[in-house]
Write a protein that holds these residues in place. Structure first.
Motif, short mmCIF file in Angstrom:
data_model
loop_
_atom_site.label_atom_id
_atom_site.label_comp_id
_atom_site.label_asym_id
_atom_site.label_seq_id
_atom_site.Cartn_x
_atom_site.Cartn_y
_atom_site.Cartn_z
N ILE A 21 -26.30 31.70 -8.69
CA ILE A 21 -26.95 30.40 -8.79
C ILE A 21 -26.33 29.65 -9.98
O ILE A 21 -25.73 30.28 -10.87
N SER B 102 -29.46 26.11 -13.45
CA SER B 102 -30.69 26.54 -12.79
C SER B 102 -31.33 27.71 -13.53
O SER B 102 -32.56 27.81 -13.60
N LYS C 20 -33.15 26.25 -16.45
CA LYS C 20 -34.32 25.48 -16.01
C LYS C 20 -35.43 26.43 -15.55
O LYS C 20 -36.62 26.20 -15.85
#
Length: 308
Positions: A28, A32, A35
């Motif tokens: 990923i 991300s 976050k």
């Protein structure tokens, strides 16, 4: 926020000691990862990791959360493994109710194959033509003909079973061969099916193109069980309509003679039915898949298809 994914990200960060390596291993984006960790900390109202320019440290709250999260993920992995193993080898008791003709001529002859495939699954086969109360009787599923009785059930279409109108050679020698359904009410005796729970007698149905005909009148005999209906026709007492798969061996041997073949009754849909509120278990799923395969291979229908 996908909390489960955020927890997995947090564990991977602490294992790899790097945000970048955690992102790469999870495939990923690195943004991300940051976050998801930020969203998790905001959700928990506490810092799990203290970050600096070149390194980070796990907070005391983070260490406690990590230990509990590892236990949680281990439990989830065990659950997933158990579900996969149950799917591969379902076990336990499965109660299935089936009509007599289907049970004796289609299902039971194929059960050695079912048992060889699922040796840990114990099948309780209820054989009768009466409608089952799936919830009250503890029945996992039934195989029945016709439309679903109510919307609380899910039906898996198995096939469209043909009927054949037939009689014995001795009966036809005495009463003649009918050339039109109307003759059955005027010059012939009929054997018909009736529902034991309501007492309602089924008429004989005929269709030819857009033309339909229904034979009522006074039958010579009414029978409430499908296998017994076939046996009654074999006595020579009259003309009846039975499933073609029930009549197949008798037609081939000459014990029964097909009649009015150009006035074929409409095929009868056969369905495997289970409660809509009950998600199919591994054992029920196994039986459904096996039944669909069986009826696709069984020559008892005009067309075997899958519907929901």
């Amino acid at each position: 926020m996908d909390q489960l994914l955020a927890i997995r990200v947090f564990i991977r960060i602490t294992d790899a000691r790097s945000f970048a390596k955690a992102a790469d291993s999870l495939n990923i984006p690195r943004s991300s990862v940051s976050k998801l960790l930020q969203d998790l900390e905001q959700h928990l109202g506490t810092k799990l990791i203290e970050r600096s320019t070149r390194s980070f440290t796990i907070t005391q709250a983070g260490e406690a959360y990590r230990e509990q999260a590892l236990n949680l993920l281990a439990g989830l992995d065990e659950m997933d493994l158990a579900a996969r193993q149950a799917r591969a080898s379902p076990r336990g008791r499965l109660r299935v109710d089936i009509g007599s003709s289907l049970a004796n001529l289609v299902i039971i002859p194929a059960l050695p194959h079912f048992h060889a495939r699922y040796p840990d699954l114990q099948l309780l086969l209820g054989v009768n033509d009466r409608p089952a109360d799936l919830i009250g009787d503890g029945v996992d599923c039934v195989i029945r003909g016709g439309a679903l009785p109510d919307s609380s059930l899910i039906g898996r279409h198995l096939c469209n079973a043909d009927f054949v109108t037939c009689a014995t050679p001795d009966y036809l020698a005495s009463f003649g061969i009918p050339t039109h359904p109307q003759a059955l009410e005027q010059n012939h005796r009929t054997i018909r099916y009736f529902f034991s729970n309501t007492g309602k007698t089924l008429p004989l149905h005929f269709a030819k193109g857009h033309e339909t005909y229904e034979v009522n009148g006074q039958p010579a005999l009414c029978v409430s069980e499908s296998t017994a209906l076939t046996q009654a026709v074999l006595t020579g007492m009259g003309i009846g309509q039975i499933f073609r798969f029930s009549a197949r061996a008798h037609l081939a041997a000459g014990r029964l003679v097909p009649l009015l073949e150009d006035w074929a009754p409409a095929p009868h849909p056969l369905q495997l039915v289970y409660p809509a509120a009950r998600h199919p278990s591994a054992k029920l799923r196994a039986f459904i898949d096996w039944a669909v395969e069986l009826f696709n291979n069984e020559n008892c229908s005009t067309q075997a298809v899958e519907r929901r």
